[in-house]
Scaffold this motif. Structure first.
Motif, PDB file in Angstrom:
ATOM      1  N   PRO A 100       0.795  -1.235   0.000  1.00  0.00           N
ATOM      2  CA  PRO A 100       0.000   0.000   0.000  1.00  0.00           C
ATOM      3  C   PRO A 100       0.824   1.280   0.000  1.00  0.00           C
ATOM      4  O   PRO A 100       0.446   2.270  -0.633  1.00  0.00           O
ATOM      5  CB  PRO A 100      -0.848  -0.119   1.273  1.00  0.00           C
ATOM      6  CG  PRO A 100      -0.197  -1.184   2.095  1.00  0.00           C
ATOM      7  CD  PRO A 100       0.481  -2.101   1.147  1.00  0.00           C
ATOM      8  N   VAL A 101       1.950   1.287   0.685  1.00  0.00           N
ATOM      9  CA  VAL A 101       2.779   2.496   0.728  1.00  0.00           C
ATOM     10  C   VAL A 101       3.439   2.735  -0.615  1.00  0.00           C
ATOM     11  O   VAL A 101       3.405   3.847  -1.169  1.00  0.00           O
ATOM     12  CB  VAL A 101       3.843   2.382   1.848  1.00  0.00           C
ATOM     13  CG1 VAL A 101       4.865   3.513   1.744  1.00  0.00           C
ATOM     14  CG2 VAL A 101       3.173   2.382   3.215  1.00  0.00           C
ATOM     15  N   LEU A 116       6.565  12.224  -2.438  1.00  0.00           N
ATOM     16  CA  LEU A 116       6.036  10.876  -2.664  1.00  0.00           C
ATOM     17  C   LEU A 116       5.778  10.166  -1.338  1.00  0.00           C
ATOM     18  O   LEU A 116       4.812   9.397  -1.220  1.00  0.00           O
ATOM     19  CB  LEU A 116       7.025  10.066  -3.508  1.00  0.00           C
ATOM     20  CG  LEU A 116       7.195  10.543  -4.950  1.00  0.00           C
ATOM     21  CD1 LEU A 116       8.361   9.826  -5.615  1.00  0.00           C
ATOM     22  CD2 LEU A 116       5.917  10.330  -5.756  1.00  0.00           C
ATOM     23  N   ALA A 117       6.610  10.432  -0.349  1.00  0.00           N
ATOM     24  CA  ALA A 117       6.405   9.830   0.972  1.00  0.00           C
ATOM     25  C   ALA A 117       5.109  10.316   1.601  1.00  0.00           C
ATOM     26  O   ALA A 117       4.396   9.555   2.265  1.00  0.00           O
ATOM     27  CB  ALA A 117       7.590  10.149   1.878  1.00  0.00           C
ATOM     28  N   ARG A 118       4.783  11.585   1.391  1.00  0.00           N
ATOM     29  CA  ARG A 118       3.525  12.106   1.936  1.00  0.00           C
ATOM     30  C   ARG A 118       2.327  11.408   1.312  1.00  0.00           C
ATOM     31  O   ARG A 118       1.295  11.195   1.958  1.00  0.00           O
ATOM     32  CB  ARG A 118       3.444  13.617   1.709  1.00  0.00           C
ATOM     33  CG  ARG A 118       4.298  14.427   2.673  1.00  0.00           C
ATOM     34  CD  ARG A 118       3.909  15.888   2.665  1.00  0.00           C
ATOM     35  NE  ARG A 118       4.313  16.559   1.431  1.00  0.00           N
ATOM     36  CZ  ARG A 118       5.502  17.110   1.237  1.00  0.00           C
ATOM     37  NH1 ARG A 118       6.424  17.053   2.198  1.00  0.00           N
ATOM     38  NH2 ARG A 118       5.792  17.709   0.097  1.00  0.00           N
ATOM     39  N   SER A 131      12.649   8.659   4.554  1.00  0.00           N
ATOM     40  CA  SER A 131      13.591   7.535   4.628  1.00  0.00           C
ATOM     41  C   SER A 131      12.859   6.195   4.557  1.00  0.00           C
ATOM     42  O   SER A 131      13.359   5.241   3.956  1.00  0.00           O
ATOM     43  CB  SER A 131      14.421   7.617   5.912  1.00  0.00           C
ATOM     44  OG  SER A 131      13.576   7.608   7.051  1.00  0.00           O
ATOM     45  N   ALA A 132      11.673   6.139   5.166  1.00  0.00           N
ATOM     46  CA  ALA A 132      10.911   4.884   5.141  1.00  0.00           C
ATOM     47  C   ALA A 132      10.475   4.538   3.720  1.00  0.00           C
ATOM     48  O   ALA A 132      10.580   3.389   3.285  1.00  0.00           O
ATOM     49  CB  ALA A 132       9.695   4.985   6.052  1.00  0.00           C
ATOM     50  N   LEU A 133      10.005   5.557   2.978  1.00  0.00           N
ATOM     51  CA  LEU A 133       9.588   5.282   1.607  1.00  0.00           C
ATOM     52  C   LEU A 133      10.784   4.868   0.756  1.00  0.00           C
ATOM     53  O   LEU A 133      10.699   3.912  -0.024  1.00  0.00           O
ATOM     54  CB  LEU A 133       8.923   6.504   0.977  1.00  0.00           C
ATOM     55  CG  LEU A 133       8.587   6.307  -0.508  1.00  0.00           C
ATOM     56  CD1 LEU A 133       7.488   5.259  -0.672  1.00  0.00           C
ATOM     57  CD2 LEU A 133       8.185   7.604  -1.173  1.00  0.00           C
ATOM     58  N   LYS A 138      12.766   0.770  -2.577  1.00  0.00           N
ATOM     59  CA  LYS A 138      13.894   0.064  -3.183  1.00  0.00           C
ATOM     60  C   LYS A 138      13.850  -1.424  -2.873  1.00  0.00           C
ATOM     61  O   LYS A 138      14.180  -2.267  -3.729  1.00  0.00           O
ATOM     62  CB  LYS A 138      15.210   0.661  -2.705  1.00  0.00           C
ATOM     63  CG  LYS A 138      16.418   0.087  -3.440  1.00  0.00           C
ATOM     64  CD  LYS A 138      17.666   0.918  -3.220  1.00  0.00           C
ATOM     65  CE  LYS A 138      18.810   0.425  -4.101  1.00  0.00           C
ATOM     66  NZ  LYS A 138      20.026   1.252  -3.945  1.00  0.00           N
ATOM     67  N   ASP A 139      13.418  -1.772  -1.657  1.00  0.00           N
ATOM     68  CA  ASP A 139      13.342  -3.179  -1.273  1.00  0.00           C
ATOM     69  C   ASP A 139      12.295  -3.919  -2.106  1.00  0.00           C
ATOM     70  O   ASP A 139      12.519  -5.051  -2.541  1.00  0.00           O
ATOM     71  CB  ASP A 139      12.991  -3.298   0.213  1.00  0.00           C
ATOM     72  CG  ASP A 139      12.844  -4.742   0.663  1.00  0.00           C
ATOM     73  OD1 ASP A 139      13.808  -5.513   0.517  1.00  0.00           O
ATOM     74  OD2 ASP A 139      11.752  -5.102   1.154  1.00  0.00           O
ATOM     75  N   VAL A 140      11.153  -3.274  -2.357  1.00  0.00           N
ATOM     76  CA  VAL A 140      10.049  -3.935  -3.059  1.00  0.00           C
ATOM     77  C   VAL A 140      10.222  -3.866  -4.570  1.00  0.00           C
ATOM     78  O   VAL A 140      10.068  -4.868  -5.281  1.00  0.00           O
ATOM     79  CB  VAL A 140       8.696  -3.308  -2.648  1.00  0.00           C
ATOM     80  CG1 VAL A 140       7.557  -3.874  -3.483  1.00  0.00           C
ATOM     81  CG2 VAL A 140       8.439  -3.540  -1.170  1.00  0.00           C
ATOM     82  N   VAL A 141      10.525  -2.688  -5.088  1.00  0.00           N
ATOM     83  CA  VAL A 141      10.567  -2.475  -6.533  1.00  0.00           C
ATOM     84  C   VAL A 141      11.934  -2.821  -7.123  1.00  0.00           C
ATOM     85  O   VAL A 141      12.039  -3.215  -8.287  1.00  0.00           O
ATOM     86  CB  VAL A 141      10.164  -1.023  -6.877  1.00  0.00           C
ATOM     87  CG1 VAL A 141      10.265  -0.746  -8.365  1.00  0.00           C
ATOM     88  CG2 VAL A 141       8.739  -0.748  -6.392  1.00  0.00           C
TER      89      VAL A 141
END
Length: 332
Positions: free
Chosen positions: A199-200, A221-223, A230-232, A237-240
């Motif tokens: 979802p994020v 984009l994080a908003r 930093s979380a986004l 990067k981990d997912v995509v």
């Protein structure tokens, strides 16, 4: 704009319906690797699907559907000990849109394939498993079953515009099967398709696809995903498999390459429309990503691999045209 809709539209997704297969008794039919994404549904009876390199056969019941997303050989059969016959001669003898094998009419399959543009492997197919099986008993597959039922009615009764209606229904079915796959596989292989299941990440992807020319920052984009910058960045990067802005650059180049291939707009207009302040900045980014300048790309003939300089899976054409067509495609 919806990222899945964006990509399917960019790839020019089309459905091609095939000659059906009617079988009975002990039988087995072997198919060569298909071109594009193959689909079949069991409209009557039961049988099995064996896909080369994919382990145990899959039991198919009435109402089941499957997609084959890789160019690999497959076999449909009723009995694992039956000697497989090659599909080509069977479909060459088809009559009234149906090929027949075995003795009797226990099993009826209808299907076809989906064809795409040059970039299908990198943008879509490489992120999918070789086989996606949709059992008829799953409650979430109602829309898929409805589309398959309507396709069957169109092909059976052949009203005006039957082929066109059935092809559009098949594309609807394809989208729903991709949705089901994402729902069942919360962590698919990395890539933008995997991002749609998060979802994020999906919120950031939707923002970029809605306004690709906007000068996005990671913070903006994080908003969209209601997380920190930093979380986004880490999650994306981990997912995509790439950072948010790297993904944005890649998607802009995809949009630009489509415009270069299909349209007549100047480089300056394309550069502006996909988010670059100048033609030179656009040309630099395009060549960095693809290894070729926009001008040379526009002049180069289309290839099965698509954009030069980007990893590709070689195209392999099978013999999926074993009989009289209902649309463009051939056998089941």
């Amino acid at each position: 704009m919806d990222p899945l809709e964006d990509v399917l539209a960019l790839l020019g997704t089309k459905a091609h319906l095939s000659t059906g297969l009617l079988a009975g008794g002990r039988w087995a039919v072997r198919f060569r690797p298909p071109e594009g994404v193959k689909f079949n549904t069991v409209r009557r009876g039961r049988c099995f699907l064996r896909v080369e390199g994919s382990g145990e056969p899959i039991a198919l019941a009435e109402g089941d559907c499957y997609l084959l997303t890789k160019p690999v050989a497959f076999t449909l059969f009723s009995d694992p000990d039956a000697v497989p016959l090659e599909a080509g001669p069977i479909f060459a003898r088809a009559e009234d849109g149906l090929a027949r094998t075995g003795e009797g009419e226990d099993v009826l399959l209808i299907g076809g394939r989906f064809s795409f543009g040059e970039r299908a492997n990198t943008l879509l197919l490489d992120g999918l498993p070789a086989v996606i099986h949709v059992p008829s008993g799953t409650a979430e597959a109602d829309t898929v079953r409805w589309a398959l039922g309507q396709i069957g009615m169109e092909l059976l009764h052949r009203p005006l515009g039957a082929t066109l209606v059935a092809e559009h229904l098949a594309v609807v079915m394809f989208v729903h099967i991709l949705r089901l796959h994402l729902a069942r596989e919360p962590k698919p292989a990395s890539g933008w398709l995997a991002g749609l299941a998060d979802p994020v990440v999906a919120a950031a992807l939707t923002a970029m696809h809605t306004s690709p020319a906007r000068p996005w920052t990671v913070a903006e984009l994080a908003r969209a995903g209601a997380v920190s910058r930093s979380a986004l960045a880490a999650r994306f990067k981990d997912v995509v498999g790439a950072g948010p802005l790297d993904y944005l650059t890649g998607w802009r180049i995809e949009l630009a390459s489509h415009r270069l291939r299909k349209g007549t707009d100047t480089l300056a207009v394309i550069a502006r429309d996909v988010g670059y302040s100048s033609e030179s900045a656009f040309s630099t980014a395009f060549k960095r990503i693809t290894g070729i300048s926009p001008r040379d790309y526009r002049k180069a003939p289309p290839t099965a691999g698509g954009l030069p300089g980007v990893r590709r899976r070689p195209s392999r054409r099978g013999d999926d045209a074993e009989g009289p067509d209902l649309a463009v495609d051939g056998g089941a």
